[in-house]
Design an enzyme around this catalytic site. Structure first.
Site, PDB file in Angstrom:
ATOM      1  N   CYS A  83       0.876  -1.080  -0.019  1.00  0.00           N
ATOM      2  CA  CYS A  83      -0.228   0.236  -0.075  1.00  0.00           C
ATOM      3  C   CYS A  83       1.054   1.241   0.062  1.00  0.00           C
ATOM      4  O   CYS A  83       1.924   1.425   0.675  1.00  0.00           O
ATOM      5  CB  CYS A  83      -0.875   0.014   1.215  1.00  0.00           C
ATOM      6  SG  CYS A  83      -2.126  -1.333   1.233  1.00  0.00           S
ATOM      7  N   CYS A 165      -3.734   0.277  -3.231  1.00  0.00           N
ATOM      8  CA  CYS A 165      -4.518   0.662  -1.837  1.00  0.00           C
ATOM      9  C   CYS A 165      -3.448   1.652  -1.200  1.00  0.00           C
ATOM     10  O   CYS A 165      -2.283   2.057  -1.545  1.00  0.00           O
ATOM     11  CB  CYS A 165      -4.335  -0.690  -1.129  1.00  0.00           C
ATOM     12  SG  CYS A 165      -2.648  -1.591  -0.819  1.00  0.00           S
TER      13      CYS A 165
END
Ligand code: 2NF
Length: 252
Positions: A83, A165
Site C-alpha cells: 500500500c 491501496c
C-alpha cells in the site's frame, strides 16, 4: 487436406512486427527481475512465464485478443505491491521511471514483473499458423484495437489499479494542453478501476518541462475533470504542481 498457412513474408499489418528474439528477451528479463531486481520473487518459474506469454497470443487471431488470453500469465507472475507505493503516469514515462529508480520502494507498472518483461516490446501471432509474426503486427490504424499488445496493457493496467491501496500517485505532464487525458490508459482504465474501499487518496503531481511552457496545472480544467471523476468515486484527490522530489530529477 488443409496445410497450416505459412507466415506471410509481406507486411500484412501497419505496425512493426514482433520484437526480434522476443522469447529470449522475455526469459532474460524475467530472470533479471526475479533474481536481481526483486530477489524476493526468485521462486517464480521464468520458463513457465515465457511459455504462458507465448501461448497467450500464438495461433490466435491478432485482432481478437482478450483479457482471458492473459489470465494464465497474470497468475504465474502475480506479485503484491505494498500500500502507498503505486505510481501511475501518463505522458511522463521517463520522468516517472527516473523517480522510481531513486525511490526504489515505489512501483510504476514497469517496476512490476509483468510490466518489466513487456515494456517496449511488440508481439503478435496468426490464427492460421503457430509462428510468431516478426514481419508486422496490427494496430488501431488497421482497425484492430483488440491487438495482443493493446489488450495486454489494458489488462495489466486494470489489474495494477485494482490492486492499488492507500495513497496512490500519478505523474502528469503539465506542459501539454491537457495534463489529464480521458482517452489515455490512465484516464480510460486505471482511475475507473481503483477500489474506493482500498484507495484513500489519489495524489497528482503535475510536472512542467523546465524552461518550457506552463500549459496545464492543478487549477486547469483537465485536472478539475480528473478531480470530479475521482471525488465521485469517493476517493480523495490532491494535486501538487512541480512536486519537489520529482522536480530535482528534471535537472540531472
Ligand atoms: O508501454 C507501457 N509501459 C504502457 C502502455 C500502456 C499503459 C503502460 N501503461 C500504463 C502505465 F502503467 C501508466 O500508469 O498506463 C499508464 C500510461 O498509459 P497512458 O495511456 O495513460 O499514457 P501515455 O503516455 O499516453 O501512453 C503510454 C504508452 O503506452 C502506449 C502509448 O503509445 C505510449 O507509448 N499506449 C497507450 N495506450 C495504448 C493502447 N491501448 C498503448 N499502446 C497500446 N495500446
Amino acid at each position: 487436406l488443409m496445410w497450416p498457412r505459412s507466415p506471410p513474408n509481406h507486411k500484412e499489418w501497419q505496425g512493426s512486427g514482433t520484437t526480434a528474439h522476443f522469447g529470449d528477451i522475455v526469459l532474460g528479463r524475467c530472470y533479471t527481475y526475479t533474481q536481481i531486481v526483486r530477489p524476493e520473487l526468485r521462486d517464480k518459474d521464468c520458463q513457465k512465464i515465457q511459455e504462458a506469454f507465448l501461448k497467450s497470443f500464438l495461433s490466435k487471431d491478432p485482432c481478437d485478443a482478450t483479457e482471458q488470453d492473459y489470465q494464465p500469465l497474470i497468475e504465474l507472475a502475480n506479485q503484491t505491491i505494498p500500500c502507498n507505493k503505486t505510481v501511475f503516469w501518463s505522458k511522463t514515462k521517463e520522468l516517472a521511471h527516473q523517480y522510481t529508480r531513486v525511490q526504489q520502494a515505489l512501483f510504476t507498472l514497469e517496476n512490476t514483473l509483468l510490466g518489466y518483461i513487456a515494456d517496449d516490446l511488440s508481439w503478435c501471432g496468426d490464427s492460421g499458423s503457430s509462428e510468431i509474426n516478426y514481419q508486422s503486427c496490427p494496430t488501431r490504424r488497421d482497425n484492430c484495437s483488440s491487438n495482443p499488445v493493446s489488450v495486454f496493457w489494458n489488462t495489466v493496467s486494470k489489474r495494477f489499479a485494482e490492486d492499488a491501496c492507500g495513497v496512490v500517485h500519478v505523474v502528469l505532464n503539465g506542459s501539454l494542453n491537457e495534463a489529464f487525458d480521458r482517452r489515455s490508459t490512465f484516464g480510460r482504465v486505471e482511475i475507473h478501476n481503483l477500489h474506493p474501499k482500498k484507495v484513500r487518496t489519489l495524489q497528482a503531481w503535475v510536472m512542467h518541462d523546465i524552461g518550457g511552457v506552463r500549459s496545464d496545472s492543478c487549477s486547469s480544467s483537465s485536472i478539475r475533470d480528473l478531480k470530479s471523476i475521482i471525488s465521485e468515486r469517493n476517493i480523495t484527490f490532491t494535486c501538487q504542481n512541480n512536486y519537489r522530489p520529482v522536480r530535482f530529477l528534471q535537472c540531472v
